[in-house]
Design a protein around this motif. Sequence first.
Motif, mmCIF file in Angstrom:
data_model
loop_
_atom_site.group_PDB
_atom_site.id
_atom_site.type_symbol
_atom_site.label_atom_id
_atom_site.label_comp_id
_atom_site.label_asym_id
_atom_site.label_seq_id
_atom_site.Cartn_x
_atom_site.Cartn_y
_atom_site.Cartn_z
ATOM 1 N N PRO A 1 0.815 -1.224 0.000
ATOM 2 C CA PRO A 1 0.000 0.000 0.000
ATOM 3 C C PRO A 1 0.852 1.280 0.000
ATOM 4 N N SER A 2 1.986 1.249 0.671
ATOM 5 C CA SER A 2 2.882 2.406 0.647
ATOM 6 C C SER A 2 3.523 2.562 -0.725
ATOM 7 N N VAL A 3 3.774 1.452 -1.407
ATOM 8 C CA VAL A 3 4.303 1.504 -2.772
ATOM 9 C C VAL A 3 3.257 2.156 -3.684
ATOM 10 N N GLN A 4 1.985 1.848 -3.473
ATOM 11 C CA GLN A 4 0.914 2.481 -4.255
ATOM 12 C C GLN A 4 0.954 3.993 -4.070
ATOM 13 N N THR A 5 1.136 4.447 -2.838
ATOM 14 C CA THR A 5 1.254 5.875 -2.564
ATOM 15 C C THR A 5 2.475 6.455 -3.253
ATOM 16 N N LEU A 6 3.578 5.728 -3.207
ATOM 17 C CA LEU A 6 4.812 6.177 -3.852
ATOM 18 C C LEU A 6 4.602 6.345 -5.358
ATOM 19 N N ILE A 7 3.867 5.435 -5.967
ATOM 20 C CA ILE A 7 3.607 5.510 -7.409
ATOM 21 C C ILE A 7 2.833 6.784 -7.748
ATOM 22 N N THR A 8 1.838 7.109 -6.955
ATOM 23 C CA THR A 8 1.030 8.295 -7.239
ATOM 24 C C THR A 8 1.824 9.581 -7.066
ATOM 25 N N GLU A 9 2.880 9.566 -6.248
ATOM 26 C CA GLU A 9 3.665 10.773 -5.975
ATOM 27 C C GLU A 9 4.927 10.867 -6.827
ATOM 28 N N SER A 10 5.137 9.949 -7.773
ATOM 29 C CA SER A 10 6.397 9.913 -8.506
ATOM 30 C C SER A 10 6.229 10.280 -9.972
ATOM 31 N N SER A 11 7.363 10.599 -10.619
ATOM 32 C CA SER A 11 7.366 10.901 -12.054
ATOM 33 C C SER A 11 7.353 9.595 -12.846
ATOM 34 N N ASP B 1 10.556 7.590 -12.462
ATOM 35 C CA ASP B 1 10.587 6.909 -11.168
ATOM 36 C C ASP B 1 9.638 5.720 -11.174
ATOM 37 N N ARG B 2 8.530 5.845 -11.844
ATOM 38 C CA ARG B 2 7.552 4.748 -11.903
ATOM 39 C C ARG B 2 8.130 3.532 -12.613
ATOM 40 N N SER B 3 8.918 3.757 -13.614
ATOM 41 C CA SER B 3 9.572 2.648 -14.304
ATOM 42 C C SER B 3 10.530 1.921 -13.348
ATOM 43 N N ALA B 4 11.276 2.685 -12.556
ATOM 44 C CA ALA B 4 12.180 2.088 -11.561
ATOM 45 C C ALA B 4 11.382 1.345 -10.490
ATOM 46 N N ILE B 5 10.214 1.863 -10.130
ATOM 47 C CA ILE B 5 9.356 1.193 -9.138
ATOM 48 C C ILE B 5 8.860 -0.137 -9.703
ATOM 49 N N GLY B 6 8.482 -0.150 -10.969
ATOM 50 C CA GLY B 6 8.079 -1.408 -11.608
ATOM 51 C C GLY B 6 9.209 -2.419 -11.613
ATOM 52 N N SER B 7 10.414 -1.953 -11.892
ATOM 53 C CA SER B 7 11.581 -2.842 -11.854
ATOM 54 C C SER B 7 11.806 -3.377 -10.442
ATOM 55 N N ALA B 8 11.616 -2.509 -9.452
ATOM 56 C CA ALA B 8 11.779 -2.931 -8.061
ATOM 57 C C ALA B 8 10.768 -4.006 -7.694
ATOM 58 N N LEU B 9 9.548 -3.864 -8.167
ATOM 59 C CA LEU B 9 8.526 -4.881 -7.893
ATOM 60 C C LEU B 9 8.936 -6.227 -8.476
ATOM 61 N N ARG B 10 9.457 -6.216 -9.692
ATOM 62 C CA ARG B 10 9.874 -7.476 -10.332
ATOM 63 C C ARG B 10 11.060 -8.091 -9.600
ATOM 64 N N LEU B 11 12.027 -7.259 -9.189
ATOM 65 C CA LEU B 11 13.180 -7.777 -8.448
ATOM 66 C C LEU B 11 12.743 -8.380 -7.113
ATOM 67 N N ALA B 12 11.838 -7.691 -6.425
ATOM 68 C CA ALA B 12 11.351 -8.202 -5.134
ATOM 69 C C ALA B 12 10.604 -9.519 -5.328
ATOM 70 N N GLU B 13 9.807 -9.591 -6.378
ATOM 71 C CA GLU B 13 9.091 -10.839 -6.664
ATOM 72 C C GLU B 13 10.086 -11.976 -6.897
ATOM 73 N N ALA B 14 11.116 -11.705 -7.687
ATOM 74 C CA ALA B 14 12.112 -12.743 -7.983
ATOM 75 C C ALA B 14 12.857 -13.183 -6.731
ATOM 76 N N ARG B 15 13.093 -12.258 -5.813
ATOM 77 C CA ARG B 15 13.786 -12.609 -4.573
ATOM 78 C C ARG B 15 12.900 -13.438 -3.646
ATOM 79 N N CYS B 16 11.584 -13.313 -3.803
ATOM 80 C CA CYS B 16 10.647 -14.027 -2.931
ATOM 81 C C CYS B 16 10.190 -15.370 -3.496
ATOM 82 N N ILE B 17 10.407 -15.620 -4.775
ATOM 83 C CA ILE B 17 9.847 -16.816 -5.407
ATOM 84 C C ILE B 17 10.246 -18.099 -4.697
ATOM 85 N N THR B 18 11.520 -18.277 -4.369
ATOM 86 C CA THR B 18 11.958 -19.544 -3.780
ATOM 87 C C THR B 18 11.640 -19.653 -2.296
#
Length: 188
Positions: free
Chosen positions: A85-95, A98-115
């Motif tokens: 939910p805080s990431v959602q807030t961050l998305i609304t407040e970013s350029s 920055d949103r592209s970097a946030i999307g990349s961060a989401l994918r990296l976090a997902e990959a780190r959590c998969i196993t």
Amino acid sequence: MGRGSTCSRVTQRWLQVILMGSTLIALSLGPCQAQCVEFTDRASEVDLDAFVKSPSSLLEKLRNDKEKLKYRLSTYIATNPSLLPSVQTLITESSSNDRSAIGSALRLAEARCITTKPDAARKIRDFAKRIGDLSVQAGYSAVGEDNSGAPIQSQNRASAPSPGSASLLEGEWKTKLSDPFKPVPIPH
């Protein structure tokens, strides 16, 4: 009569101590189960609390550095996937950059959590799909294309030396100085 009541009080006291200890152990396990990464790769609680209170503070700290934003945010999310939910807030407040970097961060976090925590990875993936922002989705997709199925390693951890490289310290705890004149193995 005095001896029997004393024994029952001692027994009750021990039961209370055991019950309190069990309760404390059960309560301390809750926050640990949400984390996808090892202790050394986790974000500090102070940083996480600051992010929850003011998500845009991360943008202010890492002004114009999309790579740091991507890796720091991915560490936050992998440490505690309930920060979405805080990431959602961050998305609304970013350029959009920055949103592209946030999307990349989401994918990296997902990959780190998969196993380690597939449910958390699924939660992150579903969150990224629900976001209606094209910049976030582009950043999310770009990370998946870059790695072509290779596991994503933590960027916070110092790169480990390869088995053939020379090291200054050796031994079980890396406390003994290595021999500087020892021949270096040649790869075959």
